[in-house]
Design a protein around this motif. Structure first.
Motif, PDB file in Angstrom:
ATOM      1  N   THR A 138      -2.520 -45.220   9.692  1.00 31.32           N
ATOM      2  CA  THR A 138      -1.378 -45.758  10.217  1.00 31.32           C
ATOM      3  C   THR A 138      -0.883 -44.322   8.572  1.00 31.32           C
ATOM      4  O   THR A 138       0.351 -42.671   9.180  1.00 31.32           O
ATOM      5  CB  THR A 138      -0.380 -46.179   9.952  1.00 31.32           C
ATOM      6  OG1 THR A 138      -1.217 -47.501  10.801  1.00 31.32           O
ATOM      7  CG2 THR A 138       1.154 -46.168  10.462  1.00 31.32           C
ATOM      8  N   GLN A 139      -1.144 -44.186   7.872  1.00 29.29           N
ATOM      9  CA  GLN A 139      -1.040 -43.550   6.935  1.00 29.29           C
ATOM     10  C   GLN A 139      -1.948 -42.170   7.297  1.00 29.29           C
ATOM     11  O   GLN A 139      -1.222 -40.895   6.355  1.00 29.29           O
ATOM     12  CB  GLN A 139      -1.632 -44.052   5.062  1.00 29.29           C
ATOM     13  CG  GLN A 139      -1.159 -45.190   4.790  1.00 29.29           C
ATOM     14  CD  GLN A 139       0.201 -45.274   4.512  1.00 29.29           C
ATOM     15  OE1 GLN A 139       0.450 -44.568   3.981  1.00 29.29           O
ATOM     16  NE2 GLN A 139       1.327 -46.068   4.828  1.00 29.29           N
ATOM     17  N   LYS A 177      -1.919 -40.860   9.942  1.00 28.17           N
ATOM     18  CA  LYS A 177      -1.475 -40.032  10.599  1.00 28.17           C
ATOM     19  C   LYS A 177      -0.260 -39.289   9.944  1.00 28.17           C
ATOM     20  O   LYS A 177       0.269 -38.170  10.482  1.00 28.17           O
ATOM     21  CB  LYS A 177      -0.568 -40.579  11.795  1.00 28.17           C
ATOM     22  CG  LYS A 177      -1.985 -40.772  12.808  1.00 28.17           C
ATOM     23  CD  LYS A 177      -1.769 -41.659  14.587  1.00 28.17           C
ATOM     24  CE  LYS A 177      -1.190 -41.497  15.020  1.00 28.17           C
ATOM     25  NZ  LYS A 177      -1.457 -42.890  15.763  1.00 28.17           N
ATOM     26  N   ILE A 178       0.431 -40.420   9.482  1.00 31.42           N
ATOM     27  CA  ILE A 178       1.696 -40.130   8.501  1.00 31.42           C
ATOM     28  C   ILE A 178       1.165 -38.951   7.737  1.00 31.42           C
ATOM     29  O   ILE A 178       2.170 -37.953   7.342  1.00 31.42           O
ATOM     30  CB  ILE A 178       2.112 -40.777   7.732  1.00 31.42           C
ATOM     31  CG1 ILE A 178       2.968 -42.313   8.302  1.00 31.42           C
ATOM     32  CG2 ILE A 178       3.229 -40.905   6.002  1.00 31.42           C
ATOM     33  CD1 ILE A 178       3.528 -43.347   7.616  1.00 31.42           C
ATOM     34  N   ILE A 186      -0.899 -36.832   7.859  1.00 31.83           N
ATOM     35  CA  ILE A 186      -1.223 -35.187   8.528  1.00 31.83           C
ATOM     36  C   ILE A 186       0.297 -34.648   9.282  1.00 31.83           C
ATOM     37  O   ILE A 186       0.488 -34.226   9.409  1.00 31.83           O
ATOM     38  CB  ILE A 186      -2.552 -35.512   9.740  1.00 31.83           C
ATOM     39  CG1 ILE A 186      -3.882 -35.813   9.221  1.00 31.83           C
ATOM     40  CG2 ILE A 186      -2.324 -34.712  10.319  1.00 31.83           C
ATOM     41  CD1 ILE A 186      -5.196 -36.173   9.864  1.00 31.83           C
ATOM     42  N   LEU A 241      -2.994 -32.539  17.094  1.00 32.84           N
ATOM     43  CA  LEU A 241      -2.044 -32.237  15.480  1.00 32.84           C
ATOM     44  C   LEU A 241      -0.938 -31.691  16.117  1.00 32.84           C
ATOM     45  O   LEU A 241      -0.511 -31.873  15.566  1.00 32.84           O
ATOM     46  CB  LEU A 241      -3.585 -31.269  14.707  1.00 32.84           C
ATOM     47  CG  LEU A 241      -4.139 -31.948  14.362  1.00 32.84           C
ATOM     48  CD1 LEU A 241      -5.801 -31.545  14.294  1.00 32.84           C
ATOM     49  CD2 LEU A 241      -4.488 -32.779  12.947  1.00 32.84           C
ATOM     50  N   ILE A 293       1.313 -34.394  16.884  1.00 26.61           N
ATOM     51  CA  ILE A 293       2.024 -34.825  15.075  1.00 26.61           C
ATOM     52  C   ILE A 293       1.900 -34.365  14.019  1.00 26.61           C
ATOM     53  O   ILE A 293       3.970 -34.315  13.512  1.00 26.61           O
ATOM     54  CB  ILE A 293       0.593 -36.264  14.689  1.00 26.61           C
ATOM     55  CG1 ILE A 293      -0.225 -35.256  14.520  1.00 26.61           C
ATOM     56  CG2 ILE A 293       0.240 -36.946  15.898  1.00 26.61           C
ATOM     57  CD1 ILE A 293      -1.494 -36.222  13.622  1.00 26.61           C
ATOM     58  N   GLN A 294       2.115 -33.026  14.197  1.00 22.00           N
ATOM     59  CA  GLN A 294       2.644 -32.041  12.897  1.00 22.00           C
ATOM     60  C   GLN A 294       3.987 -31.266  13.162  1.00 22.00           C
ATOM     61  O   GLN A 294       5.010 -31.270  12.788  1.00 22.00           O
ATOM     62  CB  GLN A 294       1.187 -30.644  12.751  1.00 22.00           C
ATOM     63  CG  GLN A 294      -0.032 -31.961  11.736  1.00 22.00           C
ATOM     64  CD  GLN A 294      -1.236 -30.992  11.028  1.00 22.00           C
ATOM     65  OE1 GLN A 294      -1.124 -30.411  12.244  1.00 22.00           O
ATOM     66  NE2 GLN A 294      -1.512 -31.296  10.057  1.00 22.00           N
ATOM     67  N   TYR A 345       6.645 -38.470  11.327  1.00 18.33           N
ATOM     68  CA  TYR A 345       5.863 -38.353  10.258  1.00 18.33           C
ATOM     69  C   TYR A 345       6.309 -37.974   8.741  1.00 18.33           C
ATOM     70  O   TYR A 345       5.744 -38.628   7.987  1.00 18.33           O
ATOM     71  CB  TYR A 345       4.176 -38.190  10.858  1.00 18.33           C
ATOM     72  CG  TYR A 345       3.602 -38.529  11.849  1.00 18.33           C
ATOM     73  CD1 TYR A 345       3.035 -39.959  11.537  1.00 18.33           C
ATOM     74  CD2 TYR A 345       3.742 -38.136  13.237  1.00 18.33           C
ATOM     75  CE1 TYR A 345       2.659 -40.746  12.585  1.00 18.33           C
ATOM     76  CE2 TYR A 345       3.479 -38.808  14.166  1.00 18.33           C
ATOM     77  CZ  TYR A 345       3.012 -40.027  14.066  1.00 18.33           C
ATOM     78  OH  TYR A 345       2.287 -40.688  15.104  1.00 18.33           O
ATOM     79  N   MET A 377       8.725 -41.266   8.043  1.00 22.75           N
ATOM     80  CA  MET A 377       8.004 -41.478   7.443  1.00 22.75           C
ATOM     81  C   MET A 377       7.142 -41.501   6.076  1.00 22.75           C
ATOM     82  O   MET A 377       6.912 -42.070   4.610  1.00 22.75           O
ATOM     83  CB  MET A 377       7.296 -41.908   7.553  1.00 22.75           C
ATOM     84  CG  MET A 377       7.100 -43.245   9.688  1.00 22.75           C
ATOM     85  SD  MET A 377       5.873 -43.933  10.187  1.00 22.75           S
ATOM     86  CE  MET A 377       5.339 -42.839  11.343  1.00 22.75           C
ATOM     87  N   ALA A 378       6.643 -40.223   6.079  1.00 22.54           N
ATOM     88  CA  ALA A 378       6.749 -39.954   4.688  1.00 22.54           C
ATOM     89  C   ALA A 378       7.219 -39.844   3.233  1.00 22.54           C
ATOM     90  O   ALA A 378       7.025 -40.020   2.450  1.00 22.54           O
ATOM     91  CB  ALA A 378       5.686 -38.478   4.323  1.00 22.54           C
ATOM     92  N   ASN A 397       7.608 -42.570   2.846  1.00 22.84           N
ATOM     93  CA  ASN A 397       6.318 -43.659   1.180  1.00 22.84           C
ATOM     94  C   ASN A 397       6.472 -43.279   0.086  1.00 22.84           C
ATOM     95  O   ASN A 397       6.679 -43.910  -0.969  1.00 22.84           O
ATOM     96  CB  ASN A 397       5.110 -42.743   2.236  1.00 22.84           C
ATOM     97  CG  ASN A 397       4.548 -43.462   2.738  1.00 22.84           C
ATOM     98  OD1 ASN A 397       4.064 -45.189   2.442  1.00 22.84           O
ATOM     99  ND2 ASN A 397       3.510 -42.941   3.627  1.00 22.84           N
ATOM    100  N   TYR A 406       8.341 -49.543   5.106  1.00 15.38           N
ATOM    101  CA  TYR A 406       8.607 -48.777   4.291  1.00 15.38           C
ATOM    102  C   TYR A 406       8.970 -48.258   3.496  1.00 15.38           C
ATOM    103  O   TYR A 406       9.707 -47.850   2.423  1.00 15.38           O
ATOM    104  CB  TYR A 406       7.576 -47.679   5.291  1.00 15.38           C
ATOM    105  CG  TYR A 406       7.222 -47.471   5.618  1.00 15.38           C
ATOM    106  CD1 TYR A 406       5.373 -47.493   4.337  1.00 15.38           C
ATOM    107  CD2 TYR A 406       6.849 -47.883   7.315  1.00 15.38           C
ATOM    108  CE1 TYR A 406       4.450 -47.496   5.726  1.00 15.38           C
ATOM    109  CE2 TYR A 406       5.206 -47.982   7.876  1.00 15.38           C
ATOM    110  CZ  TYR A 406       4.501 -47.802   6.956  1.00 15.38           C
ATOM    111  OH  TYR A 406       2.587 -48.193   7.722  1.00 15.38           O
TER     112      TYR A 406
END
Lengths: 424, 605
Positions: A283-284, A286-287, A289, B24, B27-28, B34, B37-38, B41, B114
Motif C-alpha cells: 500500500t505504501q 503504491k501510494i 509511486i 504505472l 496509478i500515477q 494515491y 493518500m500521500a 500520510n 491515515y
C-alpha cells in the motif's frame, strides 16, 4: 578476421554506458531517500547511505579493472573451483553468519558484512556455462539436464536454509537459460499454468466454479477431438491432477508457506484487506509511486520515501523514490534503461562464438531480467513482496558488486570472443 | 531447433516493460487517490480550535466562559500493540468499552487509518493530568486541546441554551463544511441563535511529518496555514443579579418572569421555572444528564416565557379599553352597568366608568365594550357586522405584537393566538357565528392565547405610551458593538398616545387601591394590572403585568405563576419584589419575600 587477432579485444561501451547510467541514477535516488531538509548533509557524507554507496561504486571500478586484467581463461578454468568455494561459504553462513532483517545471509569481516548469496549468482552462472559448454553436452539429454538442475539447486537450497527465499527464487531464472539452449518448453508451460492456477484459486473464493470449468473444458476437449481411449484417459487423468492442485492450494497456503509469506500472497490479492498489517508495504509503495503523477514531485521533494513511509526504501523499494520524485516520465526512463541493457546483453550473448560464453550471457540476461521484473512488479503491486534488489540501483555493496562482476565477466568474454574461436 | 527463442526473450522483456508502464500510468496519472493518500500520510492537519465567545450581563459580569477540555484522537496506522489492561486502567474504560470504541470507530463512514479519528471525548483537566504521563506508551494516540462551556451561575439556563457535539443529521446538512464530527455547536437559546457570532473561525496548520508522526517542519512554509479567529463576545441586556433573584423567587413554582427595559426592548430578566443547572450539560456527563433533564416531568428544558401559551385573562382588558377608545365606541366617562347576567363579576361595584372598570376588573363592562366594538351596526346582518368589527379589533390587538412571534433573539418562540374571522370559520366549520358566540375574548379568555414575553412587551408598550422595540436578549455583539439591526426599529401601535394615558391612570389605581395593592412600592409609582386565568379544573394561573416608575419607566414586567390563584397575590408580589430589586438594587420587604417563598397563595378550601 583482423579484429579477432587483436589480443586485448574491445569492451562493449554501450553496455558500460547503460551500466554507469543505472548506477549513478541509483546513487542519486539513494541520496533522495536519506536526504533531510533540516540537516543538509552532502551526498558524499559517509554517515549517509549515499556516501557509503559511493564507496561501493568506487570499489566496483577496481573490481571491473581486476576482471578486465585477469586472463580470459581464468573464468572457464576456475568455474567449478569458484562454485565449490561459494557452496562452502553458503554452508558457513548459517553457522558463523549474522542476522540482518530476519535473514541470516551475511558473513561479517570486521564491521563490514558481505552476502555470499549475491555472489553465488555469477558463480553459478559460470558453473552452468562451463557444464553446458563442455564437450559432449546435449541439452536434450536427461542426465545432462539433471546435472544442470543440481548445479542451480544446490546454492538455491543452501540460500533457502538462510531463509532468504527471494534470492533463492532468483535461481529459477536459470530455467530460462536452459530453455534458450534447447530444453523443451514443457516444463516452463507447466510452471506458468501451475502459477496461474494457484493465483486463480486465490482470486476465486468458491473453488466449485474452478472445478466446474475444468470439467467443462475436459468434456469439450473429449467431444471435439478424436475419440481414442488413450487420449481420453490422458485428458481425464490430467484434469483430475489439476483439480488436485486446486484442492492443494489451501494446504500450500496454510501449511507450506510461512505466515509472513502467506501474508505477502494475500497482500497481492487484496492489499486493502489489512492496509496497516500485511498490506502495509504494498500500500505504501503504491501510494508513494502513485502520488508522483506524470512528472513527479521533483528531486529531493518526495514526502513518502523521505519520511520513511515506505519500508526498505533504499534497497528493495528504491523504485518508489523514482516513481514519487520523477513521476511516470522518470519510471519510463529507468524501465527504458533496463530494457535497453537487457536487449543489448541478448545481442552480446548471441554474438558469442563459444557455448560457454553464450550460456553465460543468457544467464546474465535472465538473472537481471528476473530481478527487474520481480522488483518493479512488487513495488507497483503486481507481484507478491519478494525481497530482492533492483540491479545496480539498490543500496548495498554485495548486491552492486555481485551484479557488476556478473555483467563485466560477460563484457570481458565478449571482448575476447575472436580469441576464443581461435583457441578451439 | 532453437529458432525463434531469442525473439521470445526480446518480446518477453519488452512486454514486461509495457505492462509496468501501463500499470504505472494507471496509478500515477489516472488515479488521484494515491496523491490524496500521500498527502494524508505526510501532511498533518492540525486544527486550531477558536475560542467561543463569552456571554456577559448588562453590567459586564461574566455568565458563560470557556474551560479547557481534551479529546483523545487516534491515528490507527501508528498504533502499535499495547497493553490493553493498562490502557483501560489509564483511560478508565472497561475492556468491553475499549472493544466497542474501536469497533464503532472503524464502522464510521469517514474512518481512515491515515486520518486522526476521535476516540475519547471531553476529557477534563483532571483526566488529562492522569493520562499525560502514559501517553508515550500508546503511540498513535494523541491529545487535542479545546475548550468547552462553563457557567458562573446556574441562572438563565433556558435563555443561554447549551452546546453539545454536532449531531449526525446537522453534520450532513452543513453544506459549508464548517463543522467536523465531534465539533461543538449551540443547541438552544443564545448559543444556538448566535452560533455564527459565537463560534469564531477555526484555524488550521499543515505540518510535514514522518512515518512515526514526528513533525519535520511546516508544509510549504506555512503558506496554507490560518490562525483561528475567536468568536465574538456577547453582552446581554440581562441584569444577572435581577435574574438570579427572579429564579430565587420562582423556586418551587412553575411559571415565568419576563422583564424588559421599555426604552430599548432589552430583556432584563427571563426566568423560566423550573429550570436546571447549565453546568450539568457540559463535558463528559452531558449525555447522561441530558437524558435525565429532558425526561423530567417538570419540563425544565421548556422555556416558558417564550413557549408557554396561556390565556391572558384580565390584563387583556387594558388592550380592550385602548382599542375601544381608539375606535371611539366609548369615552373614559362611559359607564356600563355591572349586570352580571352573561358573565359573573367580583366585588361590590355596580356602574363604573372606564377607570373604575379597569381598577375593579369589571367583566360585564368589558363585555359591553367588546359588543360595541364588534357590533357597530355598519351593516344590518349581525353576522357580517361582527365579522367586520372583529377584523378592526384584530388590527389593533395585533399591533401590540400579539398573535405572532415577536422575533426575540432566541429560538422556539411561540406565536400565541389572536382570533380572527378565519379562526371562527374553522371552529364553526364555516357555519355563521356572531358576537354571542365569541364574547369570552372580551375578558381575555376564550380563544386568546399569549406567551408571557408578549405580555411583558405589551406592558412595555404601555410604559412607552404607544411603541415598542422588539424584545431582545443580546444588546451588543462584540464587546462594544450593537444589537442586531432589527432590534433598533421602533414599532408603533395603532393606538394614539393620549389613549394610553387613561390606561396608565387606571393601572396606577390598580396598584394603589385595587387588586394589585401588593405591588405597591414606597416612593415609586407602579402601574400594573392583575389577572386570574381560569384553568378548570385546576387552580387558576396568577398573572400580573406592571411597569415602573410611571414617568420615564425603567422596567416593564410580566409574571405568570401557574396554579397559584389570584394574580394579586403570587404574581403581583413577585413583580413588585423584582421591580424593587432592579430600581433600588435591593429589596426591603422581608415579609413579602417570605410570603412569596412560602408559596401559600391559595385560599384553603
Amino acid at each position: 578476421m583482423k579484429r579477432e587477432d587483436n589480443i586485448s579485444g574491445t569492451l562493449d561501451w554501450t553496455t558500460i554506458g547503460l551500466y554507469l547510467a543505472l548506477v549513478l541514477l541509483g546513487w542519486f535516488n539513494i541520496y533522495a531517500v536519506v536526504y533531510d531538509e533540516g540537516v543538509h548533509q552532502p551526498i558524499f557524507s559517509l554517515t549517509l547511505n549515499s556516501g557509503r554507496q559511493l564507496l561501493f561504486i568506487i570499489a566496483s571500478i577496481f573490481i571491473i579493472m581486476g576482471i578486465v586484467i585477469l586472463d580470459i581463461r581464468f573464468y572457464e578454468a576456475f568455474a567449478y573451483v569458484l562454485y565449490g568455494l561459494i557452496l562452502f561459504l553458503l554452508i558457513l553462513v548459517p553457522i558463523i553468519g549474522k542476522e540482518v532483517g530476519g535473514n541470516k545471509a551475511w558473513i561479517g569481516i570486521g564491521s563490514f558484512g558481505v552476502q555470499p548469496s549475491e555472489f553465488a549468482k555469477f558463480v553459478t552462472a559460470l558453473a552452468v556455462a562451463k557444464y553446458a559448454g563442455s564437450v559432449g553436452f546435449r541439452m536434450d539429454n536427461l542426465r545432462n539436464q539433471a546435472v544442470l538442475f543440481v548445479i542451480i539447486g544446490l546454492p538455491m537450497a543452501l540460500i533457502l536454509l538462510q531463509k532468504d527465499t527471494g534470492t533463492a527464487l532468483v535461481f529459477i531464472a536459470f530455467v530460462l537459460v536452459f530453455f534458450r539452449e534447447g530444453m523443451s518448453p514443457f516444463l516452463m508451460i507447466v510452471g506458468i499454468c501451475g502459477a496461474t492456477l494457484f493465483i486463480l484459486t486465490l482470486l476465486i473464493p468458491n473453488q466449485l466454479y474452478l472445478h466446474a470449468s475444468i470439467v467443462g473444458i475436459l468434456v469439450l476437449l473429449i467431444t471435439l477431438g478424436k475419440k481414442k481411449f488413450k487420449r481420453i484417459a490422458i485428458l481425464t487423468v490430467g484434469a483430475i491432477m489439476i483439480m488436485g492442485i486446486i484442492e492443494s492450494v489451501d494446504y500450500v497456503i496454510t501449511d507450506v508457506l510461512k505466515p509472513h509469506q502467506q501474508n505477502r500472497v494475500k497482500a497481492l490479492i487484496n492489499p486493502d484487506a489489512d492496509p496497516l498489517g500485511f498490506g502495509w508495504n504494498v500500500t505504501q509503495s503504491k501510494i508513494a509511486i502513485g502520488s508522483g503523477g506524470f512528472t513527479g514531485k521533483g528531486f529531493l521533494r518526495g514526502t513518502q520515501t523521505k519520511f520513511d513511509f515506505v519500508p526498505e526504501q533504499s534497497t528493495d523499494f528504491i523504485f518508489c523514490t523514482i516513481g514519487e520524485e520523477h513521476g511516470w516520465i522518470g519510471s519510463l526512463i529507468v524501465i527504458g534503461l533496463f530494457v535497453a541493457l537487457l536487449l543489448r546483453v541478448i545481442f552480446i550473448a548471441e554474438r558469442q562464438k563459444s557455448r560457454f560464453a553464450r550460456v553465460y550471457g543468457y544467464s546474465v540476461v535472465c538473472i537481471i531480467f528476473f530481478h527487474f521484473a520481480i522488483n518493479i512488479g512488487m513495488t507497483v503491486g503486481l507481484f507478491p513482496v519478494i525481497g530482492i534488489p533492483l540491479p545496480f540501483f539498490s543500496y548495498g555493496g554485495s548486491s552492486l558488486w555481485g551484479f557488476t562482476i556478473l555483467l563485466f565477466i560477460l563484457l570481458k568474454l565478449d571482448a575476447h570472443r575472436g580469441q576464443v574461436l581461435q583457441r578451439i | 531447433m532453437n529458432e525463434g527463442r531469442r525473439e521470445i526473450f526480446q518480446i518477453a522483456i519488452v512486454l514486461v516493460a509495457i505492462i509496468f508502464l501501463v500499470k504505472l500510468f494507471f496509478i500515477q496519472v489516472l488515479d488521484s487517490r494515491y496523491a490524496d493518500m500521500a498527502d494524508s500520510n505526510a501532511i498533518l492537519r492540525q486544527v486550531d480550535y477558536p475560542v467561543r465567545g463569552l456571554i456577559k450581563d448588562r453590567n459586564g459580569k461574566l455568565i458563560v466562559y470557556n474551560t479547557p477540555e481534551f479529546k483523545l484522537e487516534v491515528l490507527l496506522k501508528d498504533v502499535k500493540k499495547f497493553d490493553s489492561a493498562k490502557f483501560c486502567r489509564v483511560f478508565e474504560l472497561s475492556r468491553e468499552e475499549l472493544r466497542r470504541k474501536f469497533k464503532e470507530m472503524k464502522a464510521r463512514k469517514e474512518f481512515s487509518p491515515y486520518k486522526p479519528t476521535l476516540f475519547l471525548n471531553q476529557l477534563s483537566t483532571t483526566d488529562f493530568a492522569r493520562i499525560q504521563d502514559y501517553l508515550d506508551e500508546f503511540p498513535g494516540f494523541y491529545v487535542q486541546a479545546r475548550t468547552t462551556r462553563a457557567y458562573t451561575t446556574p441562572a438563565l439556563a433556558n435563555a443561554l441554551g447549551y452546546v453539545s457535539e454536532i449531531s449526525k443529521t446537522r453534520l450532513e446538512e452543513d453544506g459549508t463544511n464548517t463543522y467536523k464530527q465531534g465539533d461543538y455547536i449551540g443547541q438552544s437559546g443564545i448559543e444556538a441563535f448566535y452560533e455564527e457570532s459565537l463560534r469564531g473561525k477555526r484555524g488550521v496548520s499543515f505540518k510535514l511529518r514522518n512515518v512515526k508522526g514526528i513533525v519535520k517542519g511546516s508544509f510549504k512554509d506555512g503558506a496554507y496555514d490560518t490562525l483561528s479567529i475567536p468568536g465574538h463576545d456577547l453582552v446581554t441586556g440581562v441584569d444577572l443579579d435581577l435574574q438570579q433573584y427572579g429564579e430565587f423567587l420562582m423556586k418551587g413554582k412553575a411559571g415565568s418572569i419576563a422583564a424588559i427595559e421599555p426604552s430599548s426592548g432589552e430583556i432584563l430578566a427571563l426566568v423560566s421555572g423550573p429550570s436546571y443547572d447549565p453546568n450539568l450539560l457540559t463535558g463528559r456527563q452531558y449525555s447522561s444528564n441530558f437524558k435525565l433533564i429532558s425526561s423530567d416531568t417538570n419540563k425544565p428544558l421548556f422555556n416558558r416565557p417564550l413557549m408557554a401559551q396561556y390565556r391572558p385573562g384580565s390584563i387583556f382588558k387594558i388592550a380592550q379599553a385602548m382599542t375601544a377608545l381608539q375606535e371611539g365606541v366609548i369615552t373614559p366617562e362611559t359607564r356600563i352597568r355591572c349586570d352580571r347576567t352573561i358573565i359573573d363579576c367580583h366585588g361590590t361595584h355596580t356602574n363604573e366608568d372606564l377607570r373604575g372598570a379597569i381598577t375593579n376588573s369589571c367583566n360585564p363592562y368589558f363585555l359591553g365594550v367588546l359588543r360595541r366594538m364588534l357590533n357597530k351596526g355598519v351593516i344590518n346582518d349581525p353576522y357580517k357586522d361582527t365579522r367586520i368589527g372583529l377584523e378592526e379589533w384584530d388590527k389593533h390587538i395585533m399591533s401590540f405584537g400579539f398573535g405572532s412571534p415577536l422575533g426575540i433573539d432566541l429560538p422556539n418562540e411561540k406565536r400565541g393566538l389572536v382570533p380572527t374571522p378565519s379562526t371562527y370559520d374553522a371552529a364553526y366549520h364555516n357555519k355563521p357565528w356572531k358576537f354571542s358566540n365569541i364574547y369570552s375574548i372580551a375578558i381575555g379568555e376564550g380563544e386568546n392565547l399569549v406567551v408571557p414575553l408578549q405580555m411583558a412587551n405589551f406592558v412595555a408598550t404601555i410604559a412607552n405610551r404607544g411603541y415598542y422595540f422588539t424584545p431582545h436578549i443580546v444588546r451588543s455583539i462584540g464587546s462594544d458593538g450593537k444589537p442586531l439591526p432589527k432590534y433598533e426599529e421602533r414599532h408603533r401601535t395603532t393606538i394614539d398616545s393620549a389613549n394610553f394615558t387613561i390606561a396608565i391612570d387606571a393601572m396606577q389605581q390598580v396598584v394603589e387601591s385595587g387588586t394589585g395593592i401588593r405591588a405597591k412600592l414606597k416612593d415609586i409609582i407602579v402601574c400594573g394590572k392583575t389577572g386570574t386565568v381560569q384553568n378548570t379544573p385546576n387552580p387558576d394561573h396568577a398573572v400580573f403585568i406592571a411597569f415602573a416608575p410611571r414617568d420615564n419607566p425603567k422596567i416593564a414586567i410580566s409574571v405568570y405563576v401557574e396554579n397559584m390563584g389570584q394574580g394579586g397575590r403570587a404574581a403581583a408580589s413577585i413583580a413588585s419584589l423584582m421591580m424593587e430589586k432592579y430600581l433600588l438594587g435591593h429589596t426591603n420587604r422581608p415579609y413579602l419575600e417570605q410570603y412569596v417563598l412560602e408559596g401559600k397563595f391559595l385560599d384553603p378550601k
